[in-house]
Design a protein around this motif. Structure first.
Motif, short mmCIF file in Angstrom:
data_model
loop_
_atom_site.label_atom_id
_atom_site.label_comp_id
_atom_site.label_asym_id
_atom_site.label_seq_id
_atom_site.Cartn_x
_atom_site.Cartn_y
_atom_site.Cartn_z
N PRO A 206 26.47 27.65 -6.90
CA PRO A 206 25.82 26.51 -6.25
C PRO A 206 24.29 26.54 -6.42
O PRO A 206 23.69 25.50 -6.68
N ALA A 207 23.68 27.71 -6.32
CA ALA A 207 22.23 27.81 -6.46
C ALA A 207 21.78 27.45 -7.88
O ALA A 207 20.75 26.78 -8.07
N GLU A 208 22.52 27.90 -8.87
CA GLU A 208 22.18 27.57 -10.26
C GLU A 208 22.27 26.07 -10.50
O GLU A 208 21.39 25.47 -11.14
N MET A 209 23.32 25.44 -10.00
CA MET A 209 23.49 24.01 -10.20
C MET A 209 22.42 23.22 -9.46
O MET A 209 21.87 22.25 -9.98
N THR A 210 22.08 23.67 -8.26
CA THR A 210 21.01 23.01 -7.49
C THR A 210 19.68 23.08 -8.24
O THR A 210 18.96 22.09 -8.35
N ALA A 211 19.36 24.26 -8.79
CA ALA A 211 18.12 24.42 -9.54
C ALA A 211 18.11 23.56 -10.80
O ALA A 211 17.10 22.92 -11.13
N LEU B 66 19.83 20.73 -11.40
CA LEU B 66 19.73 19.31 -11.04
C LEU B 66 18.32 18.95 -10.57
O LEU B 66 17.81 17.87 -10.90
N ALA B 67 17.68 19.84 -9.83
CA ALA B 67 16.30 19.60 -9.41
C ALA B 67 15.38 19.49 -10.62
O ALA B 67 14.53 18.59 -10.68
N ARG C 152 16.10 16.15 -12.41
CA ARG C 152 15.51 15.02 -11.67
C ARG C 152 14.00 14.97 -11.83
O ARG C 152 13.40 13.90 -11.83
#
Length: 75
Positions: free
Chosen positions: A56-61, A63-64, A67
């Motif tokens: 989850p942390a890798e995907m959040t980073a 996507l940020a 964006r």
């Protein structure tokens, strides 16, 4: 550095999605929600290959960064 172990997943049971702007020729990447918040990523041309798995942390980073335009120079 922490190296988490991805969950055991039956990839055929996942619901795969791709961007609406993807090519009709199948040149796409597909994403699927996996257990424990992980995200699976695969090449739509080769669904038989084992997908890459992201925490989850890798995907959040990622996507940020996307964006924020950090990868725009690659397209």
């Amino acid at each position: 550095m922490d190296n988490p172990t991805p969950p055991t997943v039956d990839f055929d049971s996942l619901t795969w999605i791709k961007a609406s702007a993807s090519s009709d020729q199948g040149a796409c990447v597909e994403l699927a929600a996996a257990p424990r918040g992980w995200v699976a990523l695969r090449d739509s041309k080769h669904p038989d290959r084992e997908p890459l798995m992201f925490t989850p942390a890798e995907m959040t980073a990622f996507l940020a960064g996307a964006r924020a335009g950090e990868f725009d120079h690659l397209a």
